[in-house]
Write an enzyme that holds these catalytic residues in place. Structure first.
Site, PDB file in Angstrom:
ATOM      1  N   LYS A 123       0.835  -1.210   0.000  1.00 35.13           N
ATOM      2  CA  LYS A 123       0.000   0.000   0.000  1.00 35.13           C
ATOM      3  C   LYS A 123       0.872   1.263   0.000  1.00 35.13           C
ATOM      4  O   LYS A 123       0.551   2.270  -0.630  1.00 35.13           O
ATOM      5  CB  LYS A 123      -0.936  -0.015   1.207  1.00 35.13           C
ATOM      6  CG  LYS A 123      -1.765   1.242   1.410  1.00 35.13           C
ATOM      7  CD  LYS A 123      -2.801   1.489   0.312  1.00 35.13           C
ATOM      8  CE  LYS A 123      -3.493   2.832   0.533  1.00 35.13           C
ATOM      9  NZ  LYS A 123      -4.510   3.135  -0.454  1.00 35.13           N
ATOM     10  N   LYS A 138      -0.015  11.649   5.832  1.00 36.70           N
ATOM     11  CA  LYS A 138       0.295  10.528   6.737  1.00 36.70           C
ATOM     12  C   LYS A 138       0.950   9.380   5.956  1.00 36.70           C
ATOM     13  O   LYS A 138       1.984   8.843   6.365  1.00 36.70           O
ATOM     14  CB  LYS A 138      -1.006  10.033   7.384  1.00 36.70           C
ATOM     15  CG  LYS A 138      -0.898   8.678   8.055  1.00 36.70           C
ATOM     16  CD  LYS A 138      -2.202   7.872   8.088  1.00 36.70           C
ATOM     17  CE  LYS A 138      -2.956   7.717   6.824  1.00 36.70           C
ATOM     18  NZ  LYS A 138      -3.703   6.510   6.583  1.00 36.70           N
TER      19      LYS A 138
END
Ligand code: NAD
Length: 287
Positions: free
Chosen positions: A166, A234
């Site tokens: 990811k 993030k």
């Protein structure tokens, strides 16, 4: 019938939980804000007033929360998933978090890290790409559930591997958005018809999903999320830390991470990440 406890019913979790109901699973959902629980109840699910209430009877618990500390608190915290789920219940964490946190959780309970890609539309369509880390037998046990929310579901390795894949996904997406943003500002500055340009660019080697799905909204300066800048900020932190850990240098990734950080620091964290185009325009003296 598999009973699912679902925690985190936001932009992604809401439609994913609704699709699980549609697929015939018994879904009990919990979210911090009650309105999102009510939406699941409207879609045919059950509502809970706490994490404990959502997971107590569940065979499988799915979490779809913003960041690593949220998942740590909800899963490992007192009154969390681990404290309240049945022994042997399987956790499927679909949030995008640090790989080391996923590995730590997998050391405490039966768990898969299963972050997703495909955005809000992919969640609504039940067509997400899901990259799964964890034990092969747990992946097999979870396959029907993952297939109900995903189109491309792949077991990529041991615990944490899903998060590593990811992170690579987020590096590619951020870099591509930035290059599309730079191209659009460049075309605007030259007075070229951007719609015509997007159409022809999409058919050639420069064609990509960002151009297909996001360029039109970027031209319109329409930044309703979608995927928020603060979340991508993030994720680029996760990417940079993981690259450093492996001794891999990512010069373009580092540059786009700084640009995303700037957008976030300027108070645009709640906008869609397509807002990178505003920054390019600003840096070019065009805003
Ligand atoms: P979101 O903020 O819309 O949803 C998160 C939900 O979790 C919110 O509804 C929030 O109220 C709830 N929540 C937070 N802490 C909680 C707690 N302690 N207890 C109960 N509920 C809590 O975010 P999102 O866009 O749905 O993203 C969720 C995750 O999926 C993130 O890790 C994100 O990086 C990832 N992701 C998002 C997208 C996207 O396009 N939005 C795509 C792929 C992956």
């Amino acid at each position: 019938m598999t009973k699912i406890g679902f925690i985190g019913l936001g932009i992604m979790g809401g439609p994913m939980a609704a699709n699980l109901v549609k697929a015939g699973f018994e879904v009990t959902g919990y979210n911090r804000s009650r309105a999102k629980v009510d939406r699941l109840v409207d879609a045919g699910g059950e509502g809970a007033a706490s994490v404990a209430g959502a997971v107590r009877d569940a065979d499988v618990v799915i979490t779809m929360l913003p960041d690593s500390p949220d998942v740590q608190a909800v899963v490992l915290g007192e009154d969390g998933v681990l404290a309240n789920a049945k022994p042997g219940a399987l956790l499927i964490d679909c949030s995008t978090i640090r790989p080391d946190v996923s590995r730590a959780i997998a050391g405490r309970m039966r768990a898969l890290d299963a972050p997703v890609s495909g955005g809000e539309q992919g969640a609504i369509d039940g067509n997400l790409s899901i990259m799964v880390g964890g034990a092969a037998e747990d992946f097999e046990a979870a396959k029907d559930i993952l297939d109900a929310v995903g189109g491309t579901v792949v077991h990529v390795g041991a615990a944490g591997a899903g998060q590593t894949v990811k992170a690579a996904n987020q590096l590619i997406v951020a870099g591509t958005i930035e290059l599309v943003a730079e191209s659009l500002v460049f075309l605007e500055a030259h007075g070229v018809d951007t719609d015509a340009a997007i159409k022809v660019l999409s058919g050639g080697l420069a064609g990509n999903r960002i151009l297909d799905r996001k360029a039109a909204a970027m031209v319109q300066r329409e930044f309703t999320p979608g995927f928020r800048v603060e979340l991508h900020h993030k994720d680029l932190g996760i990417v940079q830390a993981a690259a450093r850990e492996a001794g891999v240098v990512i010069p373009l990734g580092a540059a786009v991470a700084q640009l995303m950080a700037s957008l976030n620091a300027q108070g645009h964290g709640a906008l869609d990440h397509g807002a990178l185009i505003e920054l390019v325009a600003q840096l070019s003296g065009r805003e």
